[in-house]
Enzyme design. Structure first.
Site, PDB file in Angstrom:
ATOM      1  N   GLY A  30      84.496  42.240  44.624  1.00 41.46           N
ATOM      2  CA  GLY A  30      84.581  40.957  45.316  1.00 41.46           C
ATOM      3  C   GLY A  30      85.863  40.929  46.124  1.00 41.46           C
ATOM      4  N   THR A  31      85.855  40.167  47.199  1.00 43.44           N
ATOM      5  CA  THR A  31      87.027  40.203  48.067  1.00 43.44           C
ATOM      6  C   THR A  31      87.745  38.860  48.166  1.00 43.44           C
ATOM      7  OG1 THR A  31      85.483  40.050  49.927  1.00 43.44           O
ATOM      8  CG2 THR A  31      86.321  42.212  49.394  1.00 43.44           C
ATOM      9  N   THR A  32      87.651  38.173  49.285  1.00 43.90           N
ATOM     10  CA  THR A  32      88.623  37.134  49.603  1.00 43.90           C
ATOM     11  C   THR A  32      88.365  35.785  48.920  1.00 43.90           C
ATOM     12  OG1 THR A  32      88.801  38.218  51.749  1.00 43.90           O
ATOM     13  CG2 THR A  32      89.854  36.073  51.511  1.00 43.90           C
ATOM     14  N   ALA A 205      85.424  43.787  54.655  1.00 45.41           N
ATOM     15  CA  ALA A 205      84.970  43.531  53.290  1.00 45.41           C
ATOM     16  C   ALA A 205      84.776  42.043  53.005  1.00 45.41           C
ATOM     17  CB  ALA A 205      85.972  44.110  52.292  1.00 45.41           C
TER      18      ALA A 205
END
EC number: 3.4.25.1
Length: 258
Positions: A30-32, A205
């Site tokens: 998972g990113t931001t 991403a």
């Protein structure tokens, strides 16, 4: 968590024995995640994309979860371990409330999450890191608060706004310019979606609003009335208004000055 540590520690997210590998394990990440405070509460939001290397592993993953009535966790890092850690954290808070007859303080919740992240350090050293963002409404201080973490469990309280994940540097830059101490709840929700949009513009991403698939950021608001997640209709309305403004000014606000 204490019970598992004593009887079956291998069931804890950070205590599993992994087979020997020759490099970093490829797993969905998972990113931001972004958060911003406003008078009366805090907003926590996340994009919907999970990546595995240079591939998109999932387009509609959920990265923001309620921890209890007055707090929430946004996850960045190894998705599977992060979701498992959040579920264990939710259970810890519920167990404490049932045993003690009162909720743990927001500071206590932040410290407990720090301990859980620290217990995952062995996994983090093998490339399976979990770095969440924790936010909630402090009923004692009557305001929203944000806590960020590093892979060792180190905890820092953030002032005004915060971001974590691969697109955090771009999201933080957007929030730095748009943040005001007197934001309304509506302004704060717009700000976090704008920050995620800017992060997606520069970080592959991070997933931006996907109008074709009707996939929009998860936005949650926590106030003295408790935790509330914006509906898809509310999130899409804000996202569409941002997209319309960008179509009018594709190069950003500076274009209007030229």
């Amino acid at each position: 968590m204490d019970f598992l540590s004593e009887h079956q520690p291998e069931l804890l997210p950070g205590k599993r024995q992994l087979p020997p590998t020759q490099g970093v394990i490829e797993a969905p990440h998972g990113t931001t995640i972004v958060a911003v405070t406003f008078p009366g509460g805090v907003v926590l939001a996340g994009d919907r994309r999970a990546t595995m290397g240079n591939m998109i592993a999932q387009r509609d993953i959920e990265k923001v979860f309620p921890a209890d009535e007055y707090s929430a966790v946004g996850i960045a890092g190894t998705a599977g371990l992060a979701v498992e850690m959040v579920k264990l954290f939710q259970l810890e808070l519920e167990h404490f409330e049932k045993v003690e007859g009162a909720q743990l303080s927001l500071e206590g919740k932040a410290n407990r999450l720090s301990t859980m992240i620290r217990s995952n350090l062995g996994m983090a050293m093998q490339g399976l890191a979990v770095v969440p963002l924790f936010a909630g409404y402090d009923v004692d201080r009557e305001k929203g608060r944000i806590f960020s973490y590093d892979v060792t469990g180190g905890r820092s309280e953030e002032t005004g706004f915060a971001a974590t994940g691969s697109g955090s540097i771009f999201a933080r830059g957007a929030m730095k310019k748009l943040f005001r101490a007197d934001l309304s709840e509506g302004d704060a929700t717009t700000l976090v979606i704008q920050a995620l949009y800017d992060a997606a513009d520069d970080d592959s991403a991070t997933g931006g609003p996907d109008v074709a698939r009707r996939i929009y950021p998860i936005v949650t608001v926590i106030t003295e009335d408790g935790f509330r997640r914006l509906t898809d209709e509310e999130s899409s309305e804000i996202a569409r208004s941002i997209l319309e403004r960008r179509l009018e000014q594709p190069d950003g606000p500076r274009a209007a000055l030229l």
